[in-house]
Scaffold this active site. Structure first.
Site, PDB file in Angstrom:
ATOM      1  N   LYS A  34     -29.965  -5.625  -0.208  1.00  0.00           N
ATOM      2  CA  LYS A  34     -29.441  -4.326  -0.648  1.00  0.00           C
ATOM      3  C   LYS A  34     -28.966  -4.456  -2.088  1.00  0.00           C
ATOM      4  O   LYS A  34     -28.221  -5.389  -2.430  1.00  0.00           O
ATOM      5  CB  LYS A  34     -28.276  -3.918   0.267  1.00  0.00           C
ATOM      6  N   LYS A  63     -26.039   5.721  -2.965  1.00  0.00           N
ATOM      7  CA  LYS A  63     -25.240   6.794  -2.339  1.00  0.00           C
ATOM      8  C   LYS A  63     -25.172   8.028  -3.236  1.00  0.00           C
ATOM      9  O   LYS A  63     -24.098   8.499  -3.625  1.00  0.00           O
ATOM     10  CB  LYS A  63     -23.812   6.316  -2.049  1.00  0.00           C
ATOM     11  N   PHE A  64     -26.339   8.578  -3.531  1.00  0.00           N
ATOM     12  CA  PHE A  64     -26.381   9.743  -4.431  1.00  0.00           C
ATOM     13  C   PHE A  64     -25.609  10.914  -3.828  1.00  0.00           C
ATOM     14  O   PHE A  64     -25.714  11.197  -2.627  1.00  0.00           O
ATOM     15  CB  PHE A  64     -27.830  10.166  -4.695  1.00  0.00           C
ATOM     16  N   THR A 120     -17.146   2.778   5.633  1.00  0.00           N
ATOM     17  CA  THR A 120     -16.507   1.870   6.597  1.00  0.00           C
ATOM     18  C   THR A 120     -15.174   1.316   6.090  1.00  0.00           C
ATOM     19  O   THR A 120     -14.448   0.677   6.837  1.00  0.00           O
ATOM     20  CB  THR A 120     -17.448   0.695   6.926  1.00  0.00           C
ATOM     21  N   GLN A 190     -12.728  -3.796   4.236  1.00  0.00           N
ATOM     22  CA  GLN A 190     -13.339  -2.987   5.294  1.00  0.00           C
ATOM     23  C   GLN A 190     -12.305  -2.644   6.363  1.00  0.00           C
ATOM     24  O   GLN A 190     -11.406  -3.434   6.646  1.00  0.00           O
ATOM     25  CB  GLN A 190     -14.499  -3.762   5.939  1.00  0.00           C
ATOM     26  N   GLY A 210     -22.528  -8.440   3.583  1.00  0.00           N
ATOM     27  CA  GLY A 210     -22.381  -8.925   2.209  1.00  0.00           C
ATOM     28  C   GLY A 210     -21.620 -10.220   2.170  1.00  0.00           C
ATOM     29  O   GLY A 210     -22.171 -11.305   2.434  1.00  0.00           O
ATOM     30  N   ARG A 211     -20.311 -10.136   1.904  1.00  0.00           N
ATOM     31  CA  ARG A 211     -19.500 -11.330   1.653  1.00  0.00           C
ATOM     32  C   ARG A 211     -19.556 -12.411   2.731  1.00  0.00           C
ATOM     33  O   ARG A 211     -19.544 -13.600   2.357  1.00  0.00           O
ATOM     34  CB  ARG A 211     -18.060 -10.885   1.348  1.00  0.00           C
TER      35      ARG A 211
END
Ligand SMILES: O=c1ccn([C@@H]2O[C@H](COP(=O)(O)O)[C@@H](O)[C@H]2O)c(=O)[nH]1
Length: 230
Positions: A34, A63-64, A120, A190, A210-211
């Protein structure tokens, strides 16, 4: 290359070299990647092309959220880049989402189009502060239903909402779920988190991680450890 893995690794890095160093440790057969706001703002379409050249399918997570004409044109530009998935905010409303769907429908090759429901990182108190006096679950369901009515492929939501959405919206609607945290992992910023195995059990289609992978000492091992739990 098309992966059967449900894992999408969030490449949240400050520049293309850092992102490509991470991509070098990952296998396109084991995950998708991503590209979000930080990496795209610093490095632009070139980093998307470089990742695709390495064999990765790319979720362009920008995220338009704008007026229908502007958002549809942005989605069109993403399609020109050849990304696998692109997203908008469902809060942009029906006309915006339909304009995005319409512009993609004219293409022979189009990316999947999803809409972000409620981030989230937000919980009930956060929603209250911005004037939404209902539980995240209720607002997510409302936005997901609207997204489906507008003909999009799915939504981005927490896996906490996945079971209810799967039951209400059927098997073909994509549920893309960030906020994934293996047991014992730090939640970071989160709030609505779920473990990888629980997310799949709840009906998630794709797990955005991700992390827990990119900050691990050995990212490829962290990815394999997650896949082993699924
Ligand atoms: O509701 C949302 C929508 C998008 N994201 C993005 O997913 C990743 C999550 O990264 P972690 O390091 O696993 O927390 C990140 O790129 C967000 O921009 C989200 O978290 N929640």
């Amino acid at each position: 290359m098309s992966s059967t893995s449900p894992i999408i690794v969030a490449l949240d890095f400050p520049d293309a070299p850092a992102a490509m160093r991470m991509a070098d440790q990952l296998d396109p057969a084991r995950c998708r990647v991503k590209v979000g706001k930080e990496l795209f703002t610093s490095s632009g379409p070139a980093v998307v092309e470089a990742l695709q050249y390495k064999g990765f399918e790319v979720f362009l997570d920008l995220k338009f959220h704008d007026i229908p004409n502007t958002t549809a044109s942005a989605v069109q530009a993403a399609a020109e880049l050849g990304v696998w998935m692109v997203n908008v905010h469902a809060g942009g409303g029906r006309r915006m989402m339909e304009a995005c769907r319409d512009i993609l429908e004219r293409r022979s090759n189009r990316p999947l189009l999803t809409a972000v429901t409620i981030l989230t990182s937000l919980e009930q108190e956060d929603l209250q502060e911005v004037g939404i006096d209902i539980e995240p679950m209720v607002q997510v369901q409302r936005l997901a239903r609207l997204t489906q009515e507008c003909g999009l492929d799915g939504v981005v939501c927490s896996a906490r909402e996945a079971k209810a959405l799967r039951n209400a919206l059927g098997d073909n609607f994509l549920l893309v779920t960030p906020g994934i945290r293996p047991a014992e992992s730090s939640a970071d910023d989160q709030k609505r988190i779920v473990t990888p195995s629980q997310a799949l059990e709840n009906g998630s289609s794709y797990l955005v991680v991700g992390r827990p992978i990119t900050k691990a000492e050995k990212p490829e091992q962290a990815l394999e450890a997650i896949l082993a739990t699924l």
